[in-house]
Design a protein around this motif. Structure first.
Motif, PDB file in Angstrom:
ATOM      1  N   TRP A 411       0.835  -1.205   0.000  1.00  0.00           N
ATOM      2  CA  TRP A 411       0.000   0.000   0.000  1.00  0.00           C
ATOM      3  C   TRP A 411       0.871   1.256   0.000  1.00  0.00           C
ATOM      4  O   TRP A 411       0.598   2.211  -0.733  1.00  0.00           O
ATOM      5  CB  TRP A 411      -0.920  -0.001   1.228  1.00  0.00           C
ATOM      6  N   VAL A 412       1.918   1.251   0.790  1.00  0.00           N
ATOM      7  CA  VAL A 412       2.802   2.416   0.854  1.00  0.00           C
ATOM      8  C   VAL A 412       3.472   2.655  -0.502  1.00  0.00           C
ATOM      9  O   VAL A 412       3.583   3.797  -0.961  1.00  0.00           O
ATOM     10  CB  VAL A 412       3.862   2.221   1.960  1.00  0.00           C
ATOM     11  N   LEU A 439      -3.662  16.593  -2.513  1.00  0.00           N
ATOM     12  CA  LEU A 439      -3.629  16.494  -1.050  1.00  0.00           C
ATOM     13  C   LEU A 439      -4.718  15.557  -0.539  1.00  0.00           C
ATOM     14  O   LEU A 439      -4.473  14.741   0.367  1.00  0.00           O
ATOM     15  CB  LEU A 439      -3.781  17.883  -0.432  1.00  0.00           C
ATOM     16  N   LEU A 440      -5.910  15.651  -1.112  1.00  0.00           N
ATOM     17  CA  LEU A 440      -6.993  14.773  -0.663  1.00  0.00           C
ATOM     18  C   LEU A 440      -6.697  13.317  -1.010  1.00  0.00           C
ATOM     19  O   LEU A 440      -6.995  12.405  -0.229  1.00  0.00           O
ATOM     20  CB  LEU A 440      -8.318  15.210  -1.299  1.00  0.00           C
ATOM     21  N   THR A 441      -6.120  13.089  -2.172  1.00  0.00           N
ATOM     22  CA  THR A 441      -5.776  11.716  -2.556  1.00  0.00           C
ATOM     23  C   THR A 441      -4.771  11.113  -1.588  1.00  0.00           C
ATOM     24  O   THR A 441      -4.863   9.940  -1.209  1.00  0.00           O
ATOM     25  CB  THR A 441      -5.202  11.692  -3.982  1.00  0.00           C
ATOM     26  N   ALA A 442      -3.793  11.922  -1.177  1.00  0.00           N
ATOM     27  CA  ALA A 442      -2.742  11.412  -0.295  1.00  0.00           C
ATOM     28  C   ALA A 442      -3.183  11.313   1.158  1.00  0.00           C
ATOM     29  O   ALA A 442      -2.641  10.485   1.902  1.00  0.00           O
ATOM     30  CB  ALA A 442      -1.512  12.312  -0.392  1.00  0.00           C
ATOM     31  N   LEU A 443      -4.181  12.124   1.571  1.00  0.00           N
ATOM     32  CA  LEU A 443      -4.455  12.247   3.004  1.00  0.00           C
ATOM     33  C   LEU A 443      -5.861  11.845   3.433  1.00  0.00           C
ATOM     34  O   LEU A 443      -6.043  11.443   4.584  1.00  0.00           O
ATOM     35  CB  LEU A 443      -4.209  13.697   3.455  1.00  0.00           C
ATOM     36  N   LEU A 444      -6.860  11.967   2.567  1.00  0.00           N
ATOM     37  CA  LEU A 444      -8.244  11.805   3.033  1.00  0.00           C
ATOM     38  C   LEU A 444      -8.531  10.406   3.563  1.00  0.00           C
ATOM     39  O   LEU A 444      -8.759  10.219   4.765  1.00  0.00           O
ATOM     40  CB  LEU A 444      -9.213  12.150   1.898  1.00  0.00           C
ATOM     41  N   CYS A 445      -8.543   9.406   2.687  1.00  0.00           N
ATOM     42  CA  CYS A 445      -8.893   8.043   3.112  1.00  0.00           C
ATOM     43  C   CYS A 445      -7.864   7.442   4.079  1.00  0.00           C
ATOM     44  O   CYS A 445      -8.252   6.856   5.100  1.00  0.00           O
ATOM     45  CB  CYS A 445      -9.083   7.152   1.896  1.00  0.00           C
ATOM     46  N   PRO A 446      -6.540   7.575   3.799  1.00  0.00           N
ATOM     47  CA  PRO A 446      -5.581   7.087   4.803  1.00  0.00           C
ATOM     48  C   PRO A 446      -5.727   7.796   6.138  1.00  0.00           C
ATOM     49  O   PRO A 446      -5.532   7.185   7.189  1.00  0.00           O
ATOM     50  CB  PRO A 446      -4.214   7.387   4.154  1.00  0.00           C
ATOM     51  N   GLY A 447      -6.091   9.085   6.113  1.00  0.00           N
ATOM     52  CA  GLY A 447      -6.278   9.819   7.358  1.00  0.00           C
ATOM     53  C   GLY A 447      -7.448   9.297   8.164  1.00  0.00           C
ATOM     54  O   GLY A 447      -7.378   9.192   9.392  1.00  0.00           O
ATOM     55  N   ILE A 448      -8.548   8.953   7.456  1.00  0.00           N
ATOM     56  CA  ILE A 448      -9.712   8.384   8.155  1.00  0.00           C
ATOM     57  C   ILE A 448      -9.346   7.051   8.795  1.00  0.00           C
ATOM     58  O   ILE A 448      -9.687   6.775   9.960  1.00  0.00           O
ATOM     59  CB  ILE A 448     -10.888   8.225   7.165  1.00  0.00           C
ATOM     60  N   VAL A 449      -8.634   6.214   8.036  1.00  0.00           N
ATOM     61  CA  VAL A 449      -8.229   4.909   8.561  1.00  0.00           C
ATOM     62  C   VAL A 449      -7.296   5.078   9.754  1.00  0.00           C
ATOM     63  O   VAL A 449      -7.462   4.411  10.784  1.00  0.00           O
ATOM     64  CB  VAL A 449      -7.547   4.078   7.452  1.00  0.00           C
ATOM     65  N   PHE A 450      -6.322   5.971   9.641  1.00  0.00           N
ATOM     66  CA  PHE A 450      -5.356   6.151  10.734  1.00  0.00           C
ATOM     67  C   PHE A 450      -6.034   6.733  11.972  1.00  0.00           C
ATOM     68  O   PHE A 450      -5.714   6.327  13.098  1.00  0.00           O
ATOM     69  CB  PHE A 450      -4.210   7.062  10.288  1.00  0.00           C
ATOM     70  N   MET A 480       6.377   6.110   7.128  1.00  0.00           N
ATOM     71  CA  MET A 480       6.139   5.430   5.854  1.00  0.00           C
ATOM     72  C   MET A 480       5.062   6.144   5.048  1.00  0.00           C
ATOM     73  O   MET A 480       5.160   6.264   3.815  1.00  0.00           O
ATOM     74  CB  MET A 480       5.733   3.974   6.110  1.00  0.00           C
ATOM     75  N   TRP A 481       4.038   6.623   5.748  1.00  0.00           N
ATOM     76  CA  TRP A 481       2.937   7.302   5.078  1.00  0.00           C
ATOM     77  C   TRP A 481       3.404   8.633   4.469  1.00  0.00           C
ATOM     78  O   TRP A 481       3.270   8.863   3.267  1.00  0.00           O
ATOM     79  CB  TRP A 481       1.797   7.509   6.080  1.00  0.00           C
ATOM     80  N   PHE A 482       3.970   9.496   5.315  1.00  0.00           N
ATOM     81  CA  PHE A 482       4.350  10.839   4.850  1.00  0.00           C
ATOM     82  C   PHE A 482       5.689  10.844   4.121  1.00  0.00           C
ATOM     83  O   PHE A 482       5.927  11.724   3.292  1.00  0.00           O
ATOM     84  CB  PHE A 482       4.404  11.805   6.034  1.00  0.00           C
ATOM     85  N   GLY A 483       6.556   9.886   4.436  1.00  0.00           N
ATOM     86  CA  GLY A 483       7.880   9.881   3.813  1.00  0.00           C
ATOM     87  C   GLY A 483       7.958   9.125   2.505  1.00  0.00           C
ATOM     88  O   GLY A 483       8.830   9.390   1.673  1.00  0.00           O
TER      89      GLY A 483
END
Length: 667
Positions: A411-412, A439-450, A480-483
């Motif tokens: 996934w990463v 930004l939404l592609t990179a952060l929205l769904c992974p952000g909800i899960v995290f 891993m997510w942000f880097g």
């Protein structure tokens, strides 16, 4: 991150011959023949304890059991940490082929006047009351407890209970049913003795030195040892009264025997665990039955689409050929104005053709849809590769934590296709806020899960569970997510925006066409609700066994069949979405973008409803914390499934619509 796993528990029997064990083989010899490549010491490792009545697992050390003075912890991979596995060495150590009878391990004493002792014993009682299970490991094999069930069959469980409890009203719970002596009211019975049987292949006619272990089983017993210097492992069971008023001594013992089993090959030593799992025959029959039904329905859907569409295109082209000489001279607006009078029959029969000037009109909320499609693509590729590797045996149960590690790493690393698909679709929708899209592609769904996962982790941390992820691991996941994932998403989005928008086969009118009154079945909500039934029908049997493996701690190994069901799910989602899309276009409703996504993604809603049913009908989970954890992890699984199935349905429908409007040339 039990989360991704929930959406991913996957594959193996089709590829059983290609089974790859998780560890290199270890040879064992007699004590006097020990060498560098052949050892005599057999170490028993302990894993976390879990229960079907609680979502909270605990480390072995959390209970006041015998502990290894020189405790060793094997290195754990990311998947093991996320699953909450905590493997440690134990004081149970054996010498190869050396029999032991009623050997003492340790003694635990409890004084009712000591608050620490009261707390330890209360926690031990709670573990017995909730039926917490030991999970022991010898040479990377689960030590199983086998007992007889109905119809003379034998069930082997890769765990055994701490003890059992007889309620104040005399109701015998859980493992107390195996012994008629467990009958005293308001009493706990501790399994403080184990009879262990280790079976080995002697190496005869093989090209390895020494012997190799092929099976390990035990039988839990309860004995009230009165004299720790003269142990016999006989007599009445070890009772712990519900009211702790007197001093109590608990003596833990074991016996071990060795048996030669040359008919069991080392490469297939896990087979005895898999073959003894419950409902195996029912599972095979149900899977095959479901497969036949799904293939029949899929074939029927394909036949309806192909035959009906072929008839429509052929007849419309026949009409087009007779009118082509004067239609080419009319403007598009004039053609639309006189069309009802010149081709009224065609309008009624070929409604999908009449909306050609609106079918590719950009949808509302195109930004959100493009983000969902990018994330769904990332999940789809991750799932497919994970399943394929598991089918080859690389992610077998012997390789602990490999499935989860593989899923997270993939996934990463798949941020690039997510960014590319999202940017390309957003540009096709004529969107201009490209920074927001990335930004939404990179952060929205992974952000909800995290965020969901972080809240669940806080609950686990407060409860002292072994499933609580250490702070360092959380930091590593964020790194891993942000880097890695976020930069790769930006790279994919860069190439996606650099590409030209997808060219549609027909032009879009400036003025939207009015949508006629729709029947009940062609309205958006009924169509979406109906669309998720068929895909769910092909997975609910497998879903039952997957949920069993997650929440009832049963071993899931039908990876090959799961991969087959995965392929069937793709086909079914695609065909069901295309069929309903065609019906809606025939009804002159051209709002298909979101509807194609939601039609197949509604399967996730049925998945959630089934998970609720499973919770109340199959599980015995008690406690607010366990309930919150169950539904918290379930919501993560539902979100992942929502994105995955919605993306499959959308792209199938996108291909279908582009294909039919390019076959019938409309200018």
């Amino acid at each position: 991150m039990r989360l991704l796993a929930a959406g991913l528990l996957l594959l193996a029997p089709l590829c059983a011959a290609f089974y790859l064990p998780g560890l290199a083989p270890v040879s064992f010899c007699d004590d006097d023949k020990e060498s560098e490549g052949c050892k005599s010491l057999i170490e028993l490792f302990v894993n976390r304890l879990d229960s079907v009545e609680s979502v909270l697992p605990y480390e072995y050390d959390a209970f006041d059991f015998c502990q290894d003075k020189e405790e060793k912890r094997p290195s754990e991979n990311l998947g093991q940490v996320l699953f909450g596995e905590r493997i440690a060495s134990s004081p149970y150590k054996f010498t190869f082929k050396k029999q032991e009878t009623c050997k003492k391990v340790c003694t635990r004493s409890y004084d009712p006047e000591n608050s620490a002792d009261k707390s330890k014993l209360a926690f031990l009682k709670k573990g017995m009351q909730l039926n917490y299970q030991h999970h022991w490991i010898i040479d990377n094999m689960p030590v199983t407890w086998c007992y007889d069930v109905e119809d003379g069959q034998k069930f082997c469980n890769p765990g055994f209970p701490i003890g059992c409890f007889v309620t104040p009203d005399g109701r015998v719970k859980d493992a107390c049913v195996i012994n008629s002596e467990f009958n005293k009211k308001n009493t706990f019975y501790l399994f403080n003795h184990v009879d262990i049987t280790i079976m080995y292949h002697s190496g005869k006619d093989e090209n390895w030195p020494g012997a190799r272990l092929v099976m390990a089983r035990l039988r839990p017993q309860s004995y009230k040892h009165t004299d720790e210097n003269n142990l016999s492992c006989e007599g009445p069971p070890m009772e712990i009264p519900g009211e702790f008023t007197n001093k109590l001594n608990l003596i833990y013992t074991y016996s071990v025997t060795f048996e030669e089993k040359n008919n069991i090959k080392w490469a297939s030593r896990w087979d005895y665990i898999l073959e003894s799992m419950p409902h195996t025959n029912i599972q095979w029959f149900s899977i095959m039955n479901s497969l036949v039904i799904v293939l029949f329905l899929s074939g029927m859907v394909a036949m309806i689409i192909l035959r009906t569409l072929h008839k429509d295109i052929a007849r419309y082209n026949q009409i087009d050929s007779s009118q082509l000489h004067w239609k080419a001279e009319l403007t598009e607006d004039l053609c639309n104005a006189i069309h009802p009078f010149t081709s009224e029959d065609a309008q009624e029969e070929f409604g999908w053709k009449l909306v050609h000037g609106d079918v590719f009109r950009p949808p509302r909320k195109g930004m959100l849809l493009s983000v969902f499609l990018g994330q769904g693509t990332q999940i789809f590729i991750m799932t497919f590769i994970t399943l394929f590797l598991a089918c080859l045996g690389f992610l077998s149960p012997a390789n602990r934590g490999a499935l989860m590690t593989c899923a997270v790493v993939l996934w990463v690393l798949l941020g690039t296709p997510a960014g590319y698909v999202s940017a390309r679709m957003y540009k096709t929708f004529r969107g201009e806020k490209w920074k927001t899209n990335v930004l939404l592609t990179a952060l929205l769904c992974p952000g909800i899960v995290f965020a969901d996962f972080f809240i669940m982790n806080l609950i686990l941390w407060v409860k002292g569970s072994s499933a609580a992820i250490p702070f360092g691991t959380l930091v590593a996941i964020l790194a891993m997510w942000f880097g890695i994932s976020v930069p790769l998403t930006f790279i994919g989005a860069y190439f996606g925006f650099k590409e030209k928008p997808i060219e549609h086969p027909v032009r879009t009118n400036q003025i939207p066409r009015q949508i006629p009154e729709q029947s009940f079945f062609t309205k958006p909500l009924p169509g979406i609700i109906m669309g998720g039934i068929l895909p769910f029908g092909c997975i609910f049997i497998q879903l039952f066994f997957i949920l069993n493996s997650i929440w009832s701690h049963q071993m899931y190994y039908m990876f090959g069949f799961l991969f087959l069901v995965f392929i069937i799910l793709l086909i079914t989602c695609s065909e069901a979405t295309v069929l309903l899309c065609y019906f809606h276009l025939c009804a002159e409703d051209y709002h298909w973008w979101w509807r194609s996504f939601l039609t197949s993604s509604f399967t996730a809603v049925y998945l959630f409803i089934y998970a609720v049913h499973y919770f109340f009908s199959k599980l015995q989970i008690t406690g607010t914390a366990s309930t919150i954890l169950y539904f918290g992890y379930t919501m993560i699984m539902v979100l992942i499934f929502f994105l995955f199935t919605g993306t499959i349905g959308f792209f199938a429908c996108f291909w279908f619509v582009s294909k039919i409007y390019s076959v019938v040339k409309v200018d």
